[in-house]
Design a protein around this motif. Structure first.
Motif, PDB file in Angstrom:
ATOM      1  N   GLU A  70       0.864  -1.186   0.000  1.00 47.84           N
ATOM      2  CA  GLU A  70       0.000   0.000   0.000  1.00 47.84           C
ATOM      3  C   GLU A  70       0.896   1.231   0.000  1.00 47.84           C
ATOM      4  OE1 GLU A  70      -3.389   0.331   0.334  1.00 47.84           O
ATOM      5  OE2 GLU A  70      -3.844  -1.811   0.440  1.00 47.84           O
ATOM      6  N   VAL A  71       0.686   2.117  -0.983  1.00 46.94           N
ATOM      7  CA  VAL A  71       1.511   3.326  -1.085  1.00 46.94           C
ATOM      8  C   VAL A  71       0.600   4.549  -1.036  1.00 46.94           C
ATOM      9  CG1 VAL A  71       3.206   4.586  -2.493  1.00 46.94           C
ATOM     10  CG2 VAL A  71       3.180   2.077  -2.525  1.00 46.94           C
ATOM     11  N   LEU A  72       1.024   5.561  -0.274  1.00 43.38           N
ATOM     12  CA  LEU A  72       0.293   6.828  -0.206  1.00 43.38           C
ATOM     13  C   LEU A  72       1.131   7.899  -0.896  1.00 43.38           C
ATOM     14  CD1 LEU A  72      -1.941   8.718   0.986  1.00 43.38           C
ATOM     15  CD2 LEU A  72      -0.464   8.952   3.003  1.00 43.38           C
TER      16      LEU A  72
ATOM     17  N   THR B 171       3.381   5.330   8.319  1.00 45.13           N
ATOM     18  CA  THR B 171       4.258   4.330   7.688  1.00 45.13           C
ATOM     19  C   THR B 171       4.500   3.154   8.637  1.00 45.13           C
ATOM     20  OG1 THR B 171       5.358   6.088   6.463  1.00 45.13           O
ATOM     21  CG2 THR B 171       6.511   3.993   6.583  1.00 45.13           C
TER      22      THR B 171
ATOM     23  N   ARG C 295      -2.692   5.200  -3.351  1.00 47.18           N
ATOM     24  CA  ARG C 295      -3.722   6.186  -3.004  1.00 47.18           C
ATOM     25  C   ARG C 295      -3.055   7.564  -3.087  1.00 47.18           C
ATOM     26  NH1 ARG C 295      -7.912   5.754   1.310  1.00 47.18           N
ATOM     27  NH2 ARG C 295      -7.161   3.650   1.557  1.00 47.18           N
TER      28      ARG C 295
ATOM     29  N   SER D  38      -0.230   2.210   8.650  1.00 45.30           N
ATOM     30  CA  SER D  38      -1.169   1.516   7.743  1.00 45.30           C
ATOM     31  C   SER D  38      -0.663   1.411   6.309  1.00 45.30           C
ATOM     32  CB  SER D  38      -2.531   2.219   7.765  1.00 45.30           C
ATOM     33  OG  SER D  38      -2.382   3.582   7.447  1.00 45.30           O
ATOM     34  N   VAL D  39       0.473   2.062   5.959  1.00 44.34           N
ATOM     35  CA  VAL D  39       0.965   1.953   4.579  1.00 44.34           C
ATOM     36  C   VAL D  39       2.434   1.521   4.564  1.00 44.34           C
ATOM     37  CG1 VAL D  39      -0.648   3.680   3.647  1.00 44.34           C
ATOM     38  CG2 VAL D  39       1.613   4.410   4.397  1.00 44.34           C
ATOM     39  N   ASP D  40       2.843   0.921   3.429  1.00 45.34           N
ATOM     40  CA  ASP D  40       4.224   0.442   3.294  1.00 45.34           C
ATOM     41  C   ASP D  40       5.179   1.550   2.867  1.00 45.34           C
ATOM     42  OD1 ASP D  40       3.830  -2.588   3.599  1.00 45.34           O
ATOM     43  OD2 ASP D  40       2.245  -1.950   2.230  1.00 45.34           O
TER      44      ASP D  40
ATOM     45  N   LEU E 204      -5.525   8.581   7.699  1.00 43.33           N
ATOM     46  CA  LEU E 204      -5.245   7.145   7.705  1.00 43.33           C
ATOM     47  C   LEU E 204      -4.784   6.744   9.105  1.00 43.33           C
ATOM     48  CD1 LEU E 204      -3.226   6.563   4.385  1.00 43.33           C
ATOM     49  CD2 LEU E 204      -5.597   5.948   4.841  1.00 43.33           C
TER      50      LEU E 204
END
Ligand SMILES: C[S@@+](CC[C@H](N)C(=O)[O-])C[C@H]1O[C@@H](n2cnc3c(N)ncnc32)[C@H](O)[C@@H]1O
Length: 248
Positions: free
Chosen positions: A62-64, A155, A87, A128-130, A124
């Motif tokens: 998952e990338v923001l 992150t 996202r 929650s994101v990689d 978020l």
């Protein structure tokens, strides 16, 4: 949070979404201006950023992408990492509208979504994101420390924050030429092509951005182990921050 293409995805809310207003005015010309002013080099810089995320071995990373604008970095990441879900968020409705259309034309709307959002208040959960990315956006964010703390917060341990930003090379033989380009060519050509005075702001904001070492310090201060990679003789810098894994 809403998905690509829906009207709700363009709704703006939150405390400082007004900082996207300037980009609303130049959105229609933004991609063309980028290509002309950077002489096409900007695509290569975004590819380097996509390469720096360390997510190759993840099953469904998952990338923001913050300050995603017209979505070029979000698209570059999705192309480079076929299993990634990206996202993108930005406060400018008009920049997002162009980006959403580009995502649709690229047929990547199953993995890339663009929606309204402010880098200073990320909607978020913690860890929650990689990976988090932001290209040519951090200098527009009023409270950079707060945005960096937010990036580190969302992150996952072991994940990365990759920040791409223009600079003014102060040393080396290219320094005077790069400074002339940024101080004189960029605002003149930008104003000519877009009819907007806003490109004067671009030059001022680049000159006012901290030196690479000072900005890397700011990233370290929020707990990111940071490396600076100068690109094109330091006209641009890629800052890669690693969030340490917890000791087991
Ligand atoms: C120069 S554009 C970069 C767009 C894109 N990342 C790219 O690589 O082309 C800067 C973007 O920062 C956005 N921006 C301004 N204030 C912001 C904020 N507080 N949080 C997030 N993005 C912001 C603007 O709306 C604009 O789209």
């Amino acid at each position: 949070m809403s998905t690509v293409g829906s009207d709700a995805s363009l709704a703006t809310s939150g405390p400082s979404l007004g900082s996207g207003e300037m980009f609303d005015r130049i959105a229609r010309r933004y991609d063309l201006l980028n290509r002309v002013l950077s002489m096409g080099i900007d695509h290569g810089w975004r590819r380097r950023t996509a390469d720096s995320l360390g997510i190759e071995s993840s099953e469904r990373p998952e990338v923001l992408d913050l300050a995603t604008g017209t979505g070029d970095l979000a698209l570059a990441i999705a192309r480079r990492h076929p299993r990634a879900r990206v996202r993108g968020t930005d406060p400018s409705r008009n920049m997002l509208a162009i980006g959403i259309e580009k995502v649709r034309r690229a047929r990547l709307d199953d993995r890339v979504s663009l929606e309204a959002g402010d880098a200073q208040e990320i909607a978020l959960a913690d860890e929650s994101v990689d990976a988090v990315t932001i290209a040519f956006g951090i200098r527009n964010v009023p409270d950079r420390r707060r945005a960096l703390a937010e990036m580190a917060r969302v992150t996952r341990p072991g994940g990365r924050v990759a920040i791409l930003e223009l600079g003014e090379p102060r040393r080396g033989i290219l320094g005077p030429f790069a400074r002339f380009h940024i101080r004189h060519v960029v605002p003149q050509l930008g104003a000519l092509l877009s009819g907007a005075k806003e490109y004067r702001y671009l030059q001022r904001s680049i000159a006012a951005f901290p030196e690479p070492e000072a900005f890397a310090e700011m990233m370290s201060a929020v707990g990111l182990e940071t490396e600076v990679v100068p690109l094109t003789f330091g006209v641009c810098n890629l800052y890669v921050g690693r969030k340490p894994r917890r000791a087991s």
